[in-house]
Design a protein around this motif. Structure first.
Motif, PDB file in Angstrom:
ATOM      1  N   ALA A  25       0.831  -1.206   0.000  1.00  0.00           N
ATOM      2  CA  ALA A  25       0.000   0.000   0.000  1.00  0.00           C
ATOM      3  C   ALA A  25       0.868   1.260   0.000  1.00  0.00           C
ATOM      4  O   ALA A  25       0.567   2.230  -0.712  1.00  0.00           O
ATOM      5  CB  ALA A  25      -0.939  -0.004   1.202  1.00  0.00           C
ATOM      6  N   ARG A  26       1.938   1.261   0.781  1.00  0.00           N
ATOM      7  CA  ARG A  26       2.828   2.431   0.802  1.00  0.00           C
ATOM      8  C   ARG A  26       3.513   2.636  -0.547  1.00  0.00           C
ATOM      9  O   ARG A  26       3.699   3.766  -0.998  1.00  0.00           O
ATOM     10  CB  ARG A  26       3.871   2.287   1.903  1.00  0.00           C
ATOM     11  CG  ARG A  26       3.260   2.499   3.284  1.00  0.00           C
ATOM     12  CD  ARG A  26       4.292   2.716   4.308  1.00  0.00           C
ATOM     13  NE  ARG A  26       5.030   3.956   4.002  1.00  0.00           N
ATOM     14  CZ  ARG A  26       6.039   4.401   4.702  1.00  0.00           C
ATOM     15  NH1 ARG A  26       6.430   3.716   5.747  1.00  0.00           N
ATOM     16  NH2 ARG A  26       6.647   5.498   4.390  1.00  0.00           N
ATOM     17  N   THR A  27       3.890   1.545  -1.182  1.00  0.00           N
ATOM     18  CA  THR A  27       4.522   1.650  -2.500  1.00  0.00           C
ATOM     19  C   THR A  27       3.565   2.268  -3.507  1.00  0.00           C
ATOM     20  O   THR A  27       3.936   3.171  -4.258  1.00  0.00           O
ATOM     21  CB  THR A  27       4.980   0.261  -2.985  1.00  0.00           C
ATOM     22  OG1 THR A  27       5.849  -0.300  -2.017  1.00  0.00           O
ATOM     23  CG2 THR A  27       5.672   0.353  -4.321  1.00  0.00           C
ATOM     24  N   ARG A  28       2.323   1.796  -3.509  1.00  0.00           N
ATOM     25  CA  ARG A  28       1.334   2.369  -4.419  1.00  0.00           C
ATOM     26  C   ARG A  28       1.072   3.831  -4.106  1.00  0.00           C
ATOM     27  O   ARG A  28       0.953   4.649  -5.016  1.00  0.00           O
ATOM     28  CB  ARG A  28       0.032   1.579  -4.338  1.00  0.00           C
ATOM     29  CG  ARG A  28       0.065   0.330  -5.128  1.00  0.00           C
ATOM     30  CD  ARG A  28      -1.313  -0.306  -5.227  1.00  0.00           C
ATOM     31  NE  ARG A  28      -1.154  -1.714  -4.988  1.00  0.00           N
ATOM     32  CZ  ARG A  28      -1.518  -2.366  -3.904  1.00  0.00           C
ATOM     33  NH1 ARG A  28      -2.113  -1.751  -2.939  1.00  0.00           N
ATOM     34  NH2 ARG A  28      -1.305  -3.652  -3.783  1.00  0.00           N
ATOM     35  N   VAL A  45      -1.586  -1.390 -12.207  1.00  0.00           N
ATOM     36  CA  VAL A  45      -2.861  -1.958 -11.757  1.00  0.00           C
ATOM     37  C   VAL A  45      -3.246  -3.150 -12.624  1.00  0.00           C
ATOM     38  O   VAL A  45      -3.695  -4.186 -12.119  1.00  0.00           O
ATOM     39  CB  VAL A  45      -3.965  -0.873 -11.768  1.00  0.00           C
ATOM     40  CG1 VAL A  45      -5.335  -1.478 -11.565  1.00  0.00           C
ATOM     41  CG2 VAL A  45      -3.682   0.171 -10.701  1.00  0.00           C
ATOM     42  N   GLN A  46      -3.037  -3.041 -13.945  1.00  0.00           N
ATOM     43  CA  GLN A  46      -3.366  -4.159 -14.837  1.00  0.00           C
ATOM     44  C   GLN A  46      -2.467  -5.360 -14.568  1.00  0.00           C
ATOM     45  O   GLN A  46      -2.922  -6.502 -14.598  1.00  0.00           O
ATOM     46  CB  GLN A  46      -3.248  -3.721 -16.289  1.00  0.00           C
ATOM     47  CG  GLN A  46      -4.345  -2.790 -16.725  1.00  0.00           C
ATOM     48  CD  GLN A  46      -4.126  -2.240 -18.127  1.00  0.00           C
ATOM     49  OE1 GLN A  46      -3.046  -2.387 -18.696  1.00  0.00           O
ATOM     50  NE2 GLN A  46      -5.143  -1.594 -18.675  1.00  0.00           N
ATOM     51  N   ALA A  47      -1.193  -5.104 -14.300  1.00  0.00           N
ATOM     52  CA  ALA A  47      -0.274  -6.207 -14.010  1.00  0.00           C
ATOM     53  C   ALA A  47      -0.657  -6.906 -12.711  1.00  0.00           C
ATOM     54  O   ALA A  47      -0.590  -8.139 -12.621  1.00  0.00           O
ATOM     55  CB  ALA A  47       1.158  -5.692 -13.930  1.00  0.00           C
ATOM     56  N   GLU A  48      -1.068  -6.149 -11.703  1.00  0.00           N
ATOM     57  CA  GLU A  48      -1.497  -6.759 -10.440  1.00  0.00           C
ATOM     58  C   GLU A  48      -2.759  -7.581 -10.631  1.00  0.00           C
ATOM     59  O   GLU A  48      -2.895  -8.668 -10.053  1.00  0.00           O
ATOM     60  CB  GLU A  48      -1.710  -5.690  -9.381  1.00  0.00           C
ATOM     61  CG  GLU A  48      -0.433  -5.115  -8.831  1.00  0.00           C
ATOM     62  CD  GLU A  48      -0.680  -4.043  -7.782  1.00  0.00           C
ATOM     63  OE1 GLU A  48      -1.850  -3.704  -7.509  1.00  0.00           O
ATOM     64  OE2 GLU A  48       0.306  -3.533  -7.236  1.00  0.00           O
TER      65      GLU A  48
END
Length: 108
Positions: A25-28, A45-48
């Protein structure tokens, strides 16, 4: 079975998972706050999302393969843990991983 041993193991797993969630979450948040390009964020987001689908596919195929392995053990009437029983379970686990790899490559 000694259930007192499961409590610290479960606690360790929960704490480790919570730390992973916070770090992700911190990375995002830093990516978004750092004025990262919209294309970079969309790609992330698409890769996740793709990774989550592939993970679900992998676990699904693996559990089906293990289910088939246990069904084979039951069909042969094996009631004790022998090298043959372990070999069937390990073989089905390996087959499940190979099938999930092939399915993931085919999907994208």
């Amino acid at each position: 079975m000694n259930f007192e041993l499961l409590i610290p193991i479960t606690l360790f797993i929960c704490i480790t998972y919570a730390i992973k969630i916070v770090v992700d979450a911190r990375t995002r948040a830093k990516l978004i706050a750092g004025n990262g390009s919209e294309e970079l964020i969309r790609t992330l987001v698409q890769a996740e999302a793709l990774q989550r689908r592939h993970t679900s596919l992998r676990w699904g195929i693996l559990f089906v393969a293990l289910g088939v392995g246990f069904a084979l053990i039951e069909a042969f009437g094996w009631t004790e843990i022998t090298p043959g029983v372990v070999a069937v379970l390990l073989g089905m686990t390996g087959l499940g991983n190979l099938l999930s790899y092939a399915a993931a490559r085919k999907l994208g």
